[in-house]
Design a protein around this motif. Structure first.
Motif, mmCIF file in Angstrom:
data_model
loop_
_atom_site.group_PDB
_atom_site.id
_atom_site.type_symbol
_atom_site.label_atom_id
_atom_site.label_comp_id
_atom_site.label_asym_id
_atom_site.label_seq_id
_atom_site.Cartn_x
_atom_site.Cartn_y
_atom_site.Cartn_z
ATOM 1 N N GLU A 133 68.007 -2.054 -83.748
ATOM 2 C CA GLU A 133 67.041 -0.958 -83.827
ATOM 3 C C GLU A 133 65.978 -1.239 -84.886
ATOM 4 N N ASP A 177 75.533 -2.958 -86.305
ATOM 5 C CA ASP A 177 76.068 -4.131 -85.605
ATOM 6 C C ASP A 177 74.931 -4.996 -85.063
ATOM 7 N N ASP A 183 71.548 9.287 -83.271
ATOM 8 C CA ASP A 183 71.067 7.981 -82.846
ATOM 9 C C ASP A 183 69.891 7.537 -83.700
ATOM 10 N N ASP A 229 67.261 5.874 -82.460
ATOM 11 C CA ASP A 229 66.079 5.558 -81.669
ATOM 12 C C ASP A 229 65.084 6.711 -81.530
ATOM 13 N N GLN A 260 65.509 9.576 -80.390
ATOM 14 C CA GLN A 260 65.761 10.521 -79.298
ATOM 15 C C GLN A 260 66.286 11.832 -79.888
ATOM 16 N N ARG A 289 71.267 19.418 -74.873
ATOM 17 C CA ARG A 289 70.150 19.310 -73.940
ATOM 18 C C ARG A 289 70.203 20.423 -72.910
ATOM 19 N N LEU A 312 78.871 15.902 -74.424
ATOM 20 C CA LEU A 312 78.656 14.452 -74.473
ATOM 21 C C LEU A 312 77.438 14.102 -75.324
ATOM 22 N N LYS A 358 81.415 8.584 -76.489
ATOM 23 C CA LYS A 358 81.527 10.043 -76.543
ATOM 24 C C LYS A 358 82.357 10.563 -77.709
ATOM 25 N N ARG A 411 63.283 7.299 -75.853
ATOM 26 C CA ARG A 411 63.557 6.265 -76.833
ATOM 27 C C ARG A 411 62.240 5.764 -77.421
ATOM 28 N N LYS A 451 71.585 0.961 -74.891
ATOM 29 C CA LYS A 451 72.767 0.141 -74.690
ATOM 30 C C LYS A 451 73.645 0.717 -73.579
HETATM 31 N N1 GDD Z 1 76.849 0.191 -84.693
HETATM 32 C C1 GDD Z 1 76.605 0.224 -83.370
HETATM 33 N N2 GDD Z 1 77.323 -0.583 -82.551
HETATM 34 N N3 GDD Z 1 75.679 1.067 -82.878
HETATM 35 C C2 GDD Z 1 75.455 1.090 -81.545
HETATM 36 C C3 GDD Z 1 76.160 0.276 -80.642
HETATM 37 C C4 GDD Z 1 77.145 -0.608 -81.184
HETATM 38 O O1 GDD Z 1 77.803 -1.372 -80.488
HETATM 39 N N4 GDD Z 1 75.710 0.554 -79.397
HETATM 40 C C5 GDD Z 1 74.759 1.499 -79.525
HETATM 41 N N5 GDD Z 1 74.588 1.803 -80.816
HETATM 42 C C6 GDD Z 1 73.657 2.751 -81.406
HETATM 43 C C7 GDD Z 1 72.233 2.569 -80.969
HETATM 44 O O2 GDD Z 1 71.565 1.663 -81.804
HETATM 45 C C8 GDD Z 1 71.686 3.982 -81.078
HETATM 46 O O3 GDD Z 1 71.302 4.276 -82.399
HETATM 47 C C9 GDD Z 1 72.873 4.841 -80.715
HETATM 48 O O4 GDD Z 1 74.022 4.044 -80.940
HETATM 49 C C10 GDD Z 1 72.842 5.290 -79.236
HETATM 50 O O5 GDD Z 1 72.661 4.152 -78.414
HETATM 51 P P1 GDD Z 1 71.657 4.170 -77.180
HETATM 52 O O6 GDD Z 1 71.691 2.856 -76.548
HETATM 53 O O7 GDD Z 1 70.324 4.708 -77.600
HETATM 54 O O8 GDD Z 1 72.415 5.208 -76.250
HETATM 55 P P2 GDD Z 1 71.813 6.172 -75.185
HETATM 56 O O9 GDD Z 1 70.513 6.754 -75.584
HETATM 57 O O10 GDD Z 1 71.864 5.515 -73.863
HETATM 58 O O11 GDD Z 1 72.940 7.320 -75.243
HETATM 59 C C11 GDD Z 1 72.758 8.425 -76.080
HETATM 60 O O12 GDD Z 1 72.755 9.579 -75.317
HETATM 61 C C12 GDD Z 1 73.992 9.888 -74.706
HETATM 62 C C13 GDD Z 1 73.842 11.140 -73.925
HETATM 63 O O13 GDD Z 1 73.214 10.874 -72.727
HETATM 64 C C14 GDD Z 1 73.867 8.490 -77.121
HETATM 65 O O14 GDD Z 1 73.538 9.479 -78.078
HETATM 66 C C15 GDD Z 1 75.194 8.839 -76.558
HETATM 67 O O15 GDD Z 1 76.134 9.072 -77.609
HETATM 68 C C16 GDD Z 1 75.052 10.074 -75.721
HETATM 69 O O16 GDD Z 1 76.278 10.347 -75.090
#
Ligand code: GDD
Ligand code: MN
Length: 502
Positions: A16, A43, A96, A98, A100, A124, A164, A186, A210, A216
């Motif tokens: 990030e 990570d 998060d 990013d 969001q 949401r 979630l 989750k 984002r 991810k």
């Molecule tokens: N340390 C670490 N390790 N952080 C991680 C990893 C990992 O393996 N994978 C993802 N992250 C971090 C990302 O950098 C980001 O800050 C956050 O976790 C969420 O990852 P995103 O990749 O942005 O997930 P998303 O936007 O698809 O999912 C989000 O929305 C979901 C609801 O629809 C997350 O908030 C989920 O928790 C949520 O369920």
């Protein structure tokens, strides 16, 4: 050690670098008036820690835990859990990186928690919230279905419209001492299901798109979600209880119906008698399964609960028999009549067990509040078969009967302990010798250990893990009550159930 801040913000990050700078800038203005710390659990391989360091510019409230190699096992889930454990704020917020999750929402969430909520969820799905940032209709559908599954299975997840969500804030004392084992993304769902009875508040979240970098989310995440659901159903005792109860009921039918078919068919037993023969095995099957599975979390010994359960089961058996006989007399085939009777019985059973099917995490605090700590101790001693249950002060001299250092260890590590002394220095050939067995459980009140609950027994069978669990449940409920009730947390209370009866 420095003083614990009011709020800890835990931000998991993986690649990030483009987002952490703007995030920190917005966080620092949003939290300008709030005593806080920020921990990134990272990570990344893209220089995210360096980007954080550049923006943080030596601010001691901002810290990075960078993980490499096998420490990254579990990804996001272990990142969030270790972030929660490493920080010390009275409240913890997970978000998060990013953008969001708007940092500007945090003060409002904190205010809601300070007004009394244990968990505040940025949702949401409440009025004023939106999920415009969820990329693509496919992703939206998946998110909708996943949410519906979670809320459908777990009563506790229904406390929030968005169980979630990755953006939530909670009071540390509700998660203190709980080992979370989420799989995948989750974390909030894990928290809701593992700590039943939480006061949950939703606040609207305008889920933004984002800012930079990539999501991810993947098919793998979807599979992990299913694995998490599986684990919450099978590895959390008493979760999804109505479903377990229903499944056990159905499995009982899978015994009853073939038996009736067999008895009335090949064996030519009269239909009414066939029921009377076939019902007991299915009842035993249901009872055992419900005890070890559906109600696995309510282990207060074999007595009371089972008796009440059997009472209801026999009543519903009688109703089933009535319906069965009625359908038979109307000319129905035995199998059809039994199936009809089963529908009647299941409805009745469900209604009769409704209260039991709901979780009652507060049972112990009810006893303690209503009848006093002494009553709760007596009741606990009765239920786990202890000769006495005592509260020892957490500090100061310990009772001479306990090995030195053990109370200190329980207090320091905040863990329950169970130890058993053998009858002598040699292995015993007789099976009816008595051993001394002791349970010790810390009673945690807020941030400190207020007392140690000690249960003792001298009997042929020592305490087991179930009884340790029962004592921990009781101790948790006693937590907030000791100070108000006994007029001091340093007084030793003790009561023998037999002294009461005398
Ligand atoms: N340390 C670490 N390790 N952080 C991680 C990893 C990992 O393996 N994978 C993802 N992250 C971090 C990302 O950098 C980001 O800050 C956050 O976790 C969420 O990852 P995103 O990749 O942005 O997930 P998303 O936007 O698809 O999912 C989000 O929305 C979901 C609801 O629809 C997350 O908030 C989920 O928790 C949520 O369920
Ligand atoms: Mn995201």
């Amino acid at each position: 050690m420095t003083r614990a801040p009011l709020l800890s913000v835990v931000v998991p990050t993986r690649d990030e670098a483009a987002n952490v700078g703007p995030l920190l800038a917005r966080l620092s203005s949003a939290l300008a008036g709030v005593d806080h710390e920020i921990l990134f659990v990272d990570d990344s391989d893209d220089g995210t820690p360096a980007a954080i360091a550049r923006t943080a510019a030596g601010d001691a409230r901002i810290d990075v835990l960078h993980r490499e190699g096998s420490d990254r096992t579990g990804g996001l889930s272990t990142a969030v859990v270790s972030g929660i454990h490493r920080t010390r704020g009275e409240f913890v917020c997970v978000m998060d990186a990013d953008l969001q999750h708007p940092p500007e929402d945090i003060p409002g969430m904190l205010a809601a928690a300070r007004e009394g909520a244990d968990v505040v969820v940025a949702s949401r799905y409440v009025r004023g919230g939106s999920r415009r940032g969820l990329g693509g209709t496919g992703r939206r559908q998946v998110s909708r279905v996943a949410g519906a599954v979670a809320r459908g299975l777990f009563t506790e997840a229904r406390a929030s419209s968005d169980p979630l969500s990755g953006f939530f804030l909670c009071r540390r004392r509700v998660i203190d001492g709980i080992e979370f084992r989420p799989v995948g993304f989750k974390i909030l769902l894990e928290l809701l299901v593992c700590v039943p009875g939480l006061r949950v508040r939703d606040v609207p979240l305008d889920f933004a798109a984002r800012a930079g970098g990539t999501s991810k989310a993947s098919l793998r995440q979807g599979l992990l979600f299913l694995a998490h659901i599986r684990s919450l159903v099978f590895e959390v005792q008493g979760s999804a209880r109505p479903w377990k109860f229903g499944l056990v009921g159905l499995s009982g039918l899978a015994i009853l119906l073939p038996l009736i078919a067999l008895l009335t068919g090949t064996a030519r037993v009269p239909a009414l008698a066939a029921f009377l023969l076939a019902y007991p095995p299915s009842l035993v099957w249901n009872t055992v399964l419900n005890r070890v599975w559906t109600f696995a979390d309510q282990r207060h010994g074999l007595g009371e609960g089972t008796a009440r359960y059997l009472e209801r089961a026999i009543l519903s058996g009688a109703a089933m028999f009535g319906a069965y006989a009625a359908l038979l007399s109307l000319g129905g085939a035995p199998l059809l009549a039994a199936a009809g009777g089963a529908v009647v019985a299941m409805v009745l059973n469900g209604v009769a067990n409704r209260a039991a099917v709901r979780r009652r995490p507060s049972l112990w605090s009810e006893v303690a509040l209503g009848q006093g700590i002494q009553a709760a101790l007596t009741r606990l001693a009765d239920e786990i078969g202890a000769s006495r249950a005592t509260l020892l002060p957490a500090t100061g001299p310990t009772s001479g009967a306990l090995p030195s250092g053990i109370v200190e260890r329980v207090v320091e590590q905040r863990r329950g302990a169970l130890f058993t002394e053998a009858a002598g220095h040699r292995a015993q050939r007789r099976s009816n010798v008595e051993v001394r067995s002791t349970l010790m459980v810390p009673v945690v009140d807020g941030d400190e250990v207020a007392a140690v609950l000690v249960c003792e027994r001298v009997a042929r069978h020592p305490f087991d893990g179930d009884q340790l669990d029962a004592a921990m449940t009781a101790a948790r409920a006693l937590g907030g009550l000791i100070a108000d009730n006994s007029g001091g947390r340093h007084r030793t209370q003790s009561l023998r159930p037999d002294a009461l009866n005398a």
